[in-house]
Each structure stands twice: as structure tokens, then as C-alpha cells.
Design a protein around this motif. Structure first.
Motif, PDB file in Angstrom:
ATOM      1  N   GLU A   1       0.844  -1.194   0.000  1.00  0.00           N
ATOM      2  CA  GLU A   1       0.000   0.000   0.000  1.00  0.00           C
ATOM      3  C   GLU A   1       0.874   1.237   0.000  1.00  0.00           C
ATOM      4  OE1 GLU A   1      -2.783   0.342   3.206  1.00  0.00           O
ATOM      5  OE2 GLU A   1      -4.027  -1.289   2.458  1.00  0.00           O
ATOM      6  N   GLN A   2       0.372   2.273  -0.666  1.00  0.00           N
ATOM      7  CA  GLN A   2       1.038   3.568  -0.660  1.00  0.00           C
ATOM      8  C   GLN A   2      -0.023   4.649  -0.731  1.00  0.00           C
ATOM      9  OE1 GLN A   2       3.566   4.413  -4.048  1.00  0.00           O
ATOM     10  NE2 GLN A   2       4.600   6.081  -2.975  1.00  0.00           N
ATOM     11  N   TRP A   3       0.056   5.611   0.180  1.00  0.00           N
ATOM     12  CA  TRP A   3      -0.827   6.764   0.112  1.00  0.00           C
ATOM     13  C   TRP A   3      -0.066   7.877  -0.578  1.00  0.00           C
ATOM     14  CZ3 TRP A   3      -0.769  11.847   1.763  1.00  0.00           C
ATOM     15  CH2 TRP A   3      -1.974  12.532   1.629  1.00  0.00           C
ATOM     16  N   LEU A   4      -0.732   8.512  -1.533  1.00  0.00           N
ATOM     17  CA  LEU A   4      -0.104   9.573  -2.319  1.00  0.00           C
ATOM     18  C   LEU A   4      -0.957  10.836  -2.241  1.00  0.00           C
ATOM     19  CD1 LEU A   4       0.601   7.202  -5.275  1.00  0.00           C
ATOM     20  CD2 LEU A   4       2.402   8.418  -4.028  1.00  0.00           C
ATOM     21  N   PRO A   5      -0.363  11.996  -2.052  1.00  0.00           N
ATOM     22  CA  PRO A   5      -1.125  13.236  -1.924  1.00  0.00           C
ATOM     23  C   PRO A   5      -1.505  13.828  -3.293  1.00  0.00           C
ATOM     24  CG  PRO A   5       1.175  13.703  -1.601  1.00  0.00           C
ATOM     25  CD  PRO A   5       1.060  12.202  -1.789  1.00  0.00           C
ATOM     26  N   TYR A   6      -2.026  12.984  -4.156  1.00  0.00           N
ATOM     27  CA  TYR A   6      -2.410  13.394  -5.507  1.00  0.00           C
ATOM     28  C   TYR A   6      -3.806  12.866  -5.801  1.00  0.00           C
ATOM     29  CZ  TYR A   6       2.626  13.874  -5.594  1.00  0.00           C
ATOM     30  OH  TYR A   6       3.916  14.207  -5.272  1.00  0.00           O
ATOM     31  N   SER A   7      -4.458  13.478  -6.771  1.00  0.00           N
ATOM     32  CA  SER A   7      -5.818  13.077  -7.127  1.00  0.00           C
ATOM     33  C   SER A   7      -5.831  11.664  -7.710  1.00  0.00           C
ATOM     34  CB  SER A   7      -6.415  14.055  -8.140  1.00  0.00           C
ATOM     35  OG  SER A   7      -5.710  13.962  -9.370  1.00  0.00           O
ATOM     36  N   ILE A   8      -6.954  11.005  -7.545  1.00  0.00           N
ATOM     37  CA  ILE A   8      -7.093   9.627  -8.021  1.00  0.00           C
ATOM     38  C   ILE A   8      -6.957   9.556  -9.545  1.00  0.00           C
ATOM     39  CG2 ILE A   8      -9.620   9.586  -8.244  1.00  0.00           C
ATOM     40  CD1 ILE A   8      -9.459   6.766  -6.860  1.00  0.00           C
ATOM     41  N   ASP A   9      -7.472  10.564 -10.263  1.00  0.00           N
ATOM     42  CA  ASP A   9      -7.370  10.508 -11.728  1.00  0.00           C
ATOM     43  C   ASP A   9      -5.922  10.601 -12.190  1.00  0.00           C
ATOM     44  OD1 ASP A   9      -7.415  13.252 -10.969  1.00  0.00           O
ATOM     45  OD2 ASP A   9      -8.132  13.851 -12.941  1.00  0.00           O
ATOM     46  N   LEU A  10      -5.101  11.404 -11.498  1.00  0.00           N
ATOM     47  CA  LEU A  10      -3.689  11.506 -11.868  1.00  0.00           C
ATOM     48  C   LEU A  10      -2.945  10.210 -11.546  1.00  0.00           C
ATOM     49  CD1 LEU A  10      -1.341  13.275 -12.894  1.00  0.00           C
ATOM     50  CD2 LEU A  10      -0.946  13.893 -10.502  1.00  0.00           C
ATOM     51  N   VAL A  11      -3.168   9.666 -10.358  1.00  0.00           N
ATOM     52  CA  VAL A  11      -2.468   8.437  -9.948  1.00  0.00           C
ATOM     53  C   VAL A  11      -2.878   7.271 -10.850  1.00  0.00           C
ATOM     54  CG1 VAL A  11      -2.103   6.774  -8.078  1.00  0.00           C
ATOM     55  CG2 VAL A  11      -2.193   9.231  -7.570  1.00  0.00           C
ATOM     56  N   PHE A  12      -4.186   7.155 -11.137  1.00  0.00           N
ATOM     57  CA  PHE A  12      -4.645   6.059 -11.988  1.00  0.00           C
ATOM     58  C   PHE A  12      -4.028   6.164 -13.381  1.00  0.00           C
ATOM     59  CE2 PHE A  12      -7.394   3.690 -14.804  1.00  0.00           C
ATOM     60  CZ  PHE A  12      -7.634   2.546 -14.077  1.00  0.00           C
ATOM     61  N   ALA A  13      -4.073   7.355 -13.963  1.00  0.00           N
ATOM     62  CA  ALA A  13      -3.516   7.540 -15.308  1.00  0.00           C
ATOM     63  C   ALA A  13      -2.021   7.243 -15.339  1.00  0.00           C
ATOM     64  CB  ALA A  13      -3.790   8.960 -15.796  1.00  0.00           C
ATOM     65  N   PHE A  14      -1.312   7.614 -14.284  1.00  0.00           N
ATOM     66  CA  PHE A  14       0.122   7.350 -14.214  1.00  0.00           C
ATOM     67  C   PHE A  14       0.406   5.845 -14.261  1.00  0.00           C
ATOM     68  CE2 PHE A  14       3.908   6.371 -11.681  1.00  0.00           C
ATOM     69  CZ  PHE A  14       4.861   7.124 -12.341  1.00  0.00           C
ATOM     70  N   PHE A  15      -0.322   5.072 -13.454  1.00  0.00           N
ATOM     71  CA  PHE A  15      -0.089   3.624 -13.427  1.00  0.00           C
ATOM     72  C   PHE A  15      -0.656   2.912 -14.651  1.00  0.00           C
ATOM     73  CE2 PHE A  15       1.117   4.452  -9.108  1.00  0.00           C
ATOM     74  CZ  PHE A  15       2.188   3.590  -8.956  1.00  0.00           C
ATOM     75  N   ALA A  16      -1.676   3.460 -15.280  1.00  0.00           N
ATOM     76  CA  ALA A  16      -2.262   2.841 -16.465  1.00  0.00           C
ATOM     77  C   ALA A  16      -1.437   3.129 -17.722  1.00  0.00           C
ATOM     78  CB  ALA A  16      -3.705   3.322 -16.655  1.00  0.00           C
ATOM     79  N   ASN A  17      -0.423   3.955 -17.595  1.00  0.00           N
ATOM     80  CA  ASN A  17       0.477   4.247 -18.713  1.00  0.00           C
ATOM     81  C   ASN A  17       1.677   3.307 -18.615  1.00  0.00           C
ATOM     82  OD1 ASN A  17       2.407   5.184 -20.480  1.00  0.00           O
ATOM     83  ND2 ASN A  17       2.130   7.330 -19.977  1.00  0.00           N
TER      84      ASN A  17
END
Length: 179
Positions: free
Chosen positions: A8-24
Motif C-alpha cells: 500500500e502507498q498513500w499519495l497526496p495526488y488526485s485519483i485521476d492523476l495516480v490512476f492515469a500514471f499507473f495505467a500508462n
């Protein structure tokens, strides 16, 4: 025998940014330890459907690999190894800003299923995203594989994900301000 690894990792960024980052998938080599010299050898992308109720974030950069996308990556299994190991994976599930999963089609494991799930979470008055990784895997060679898991693989997964967490925060901090 099948094994499970959680991270697990908590990140201080929006879910849409984090999801798009990992989906790339272009980000995957950047998240692997440098000694592995990981690189994408081949990729066939299937575009995901547009999210229901909204367009993807305008901050999304690069490719987004949806269900059916296949990526072949190669990497060095040990520092200074003269050989590279190919790893072909397919994204089998993809739900915008919720989760996606990939399965190994060819590679070092007898079985590999990795799911990334995300949810919005606020911590100390800061909105962000909780990223959860669950890896189910099996090594080849039966009992020898189980011994290798105990002696080596679990520790390597732990150090790889620790490195990945550090790099994720570094890379995302360059793309967007904290929430």
C-alpha cells in the motif's frame, strides 16, 4: 504453491492523476530498480473506454493501456547479469479510477496476477489516493520454487515495491502539485 504479496502507498495526488500514471505502461520501466535496466520491447494497446460521466483528466500524458493491451518488457534478473528476461503481460481488467489487473502470459513465474486498486482518501486534512497492490504468484519448480520464494523472492518483491513507492512519489511530484 501460490503466494500473495500486498503493498500500500498513500499519495497526496488526485485519483485521476495516480490512476492515469499507473495505467500508462511507459512508466513501468521508470518504476523498476535501475540495475534491472527494464525496457519495453513490444506493446499492443487497446484504448480503454471513456470514463462514465466525465472525460479523462486533461493532465493525462502518454498512453493509457486498457483491457486487452499486451506489453512485453525485458529486464536483468540480477545486477550485472549478462542476460535479459522477457516478461509478457496482458491487462485483463480495467475500470477507470478504481482498478486494473494484469496477468503474466510469458515470463519468470509459473503464475502472476497483479491488481492495482485505488480509492480517494484524506489524511491529516490532505486529500489524496490510497494505492493498493495485490500480487498473486507462483514460482516454477514446485518445492524448490517455494524455497526460493522464502529465501529470495519475498525480499525482492519487498525491495522492488519500496523502490517503486519512492519513485512513484518522485515522478508524480514532477507532474502535478500535491492535492
Amino acid at each position: 504453491m501460490r503466494h500473495t504479496y500486498h503493498s500500500e502507498q498513500w499519495l497526496p495526488y488526485s485519483i485521476d492523476l495516480v490512476f492515469a500514471f499507473f495505467a500508462n505502461p511507459e512508466n513501468l520501466p521508470r518504476l523498476m530498480p535501475p540495475w534491472q535496466k527494464a525496457r519495453i520491447e513490444e506493446a499492443v494497446f487497446t484504448a480503454p473506454p471513456t470514463p462514465v460521466g466525465s472525460a479523462p483528466s486533461s493532465r493525462i500524458e502518454g498512453v493509457i493501456a486498457g483491457a486487452g493491451s499486451r506489453i512485453t518488457l525485458s529486464f536483468k534478473p540480477l545486477p550485472y547479469a549478462p542476460m535479459r528476461i522477457p516478461w509478457e503481460a496482458e491487462i485483463t481488467e480495467f475500470v477507470w479510477n478504481d482498478h486494473f489487473c494484469d496477468d503474466q502470459l510469458r515470463g519468470p513465474f509459473a503464475y502472476w496476477h497483479h491488481c492495482h486498486s485505488l480509492r480517494s482518501e484524506t489524511r491529516t486534512n490532505t486529500s489524496g489516493t490510497l494505492l493498493r497492490d495485490e500480487v498473486k504468484y507462483e514460482l516454477p519448480l514446485g518445492k524448490l520454487g517455494d524455497l526460493a520464494n522464502h529465501l529470495f523472492v519475498t525480499g525482492q518483491l519487498h525491495s522492488t515495491f519500496a523502490y517503486r513507492h519512492k519513485r512513484t512519489d518522485e515522478l508524480l511530484s514532477r507532474q502535478a502539485p500535491r492535492s
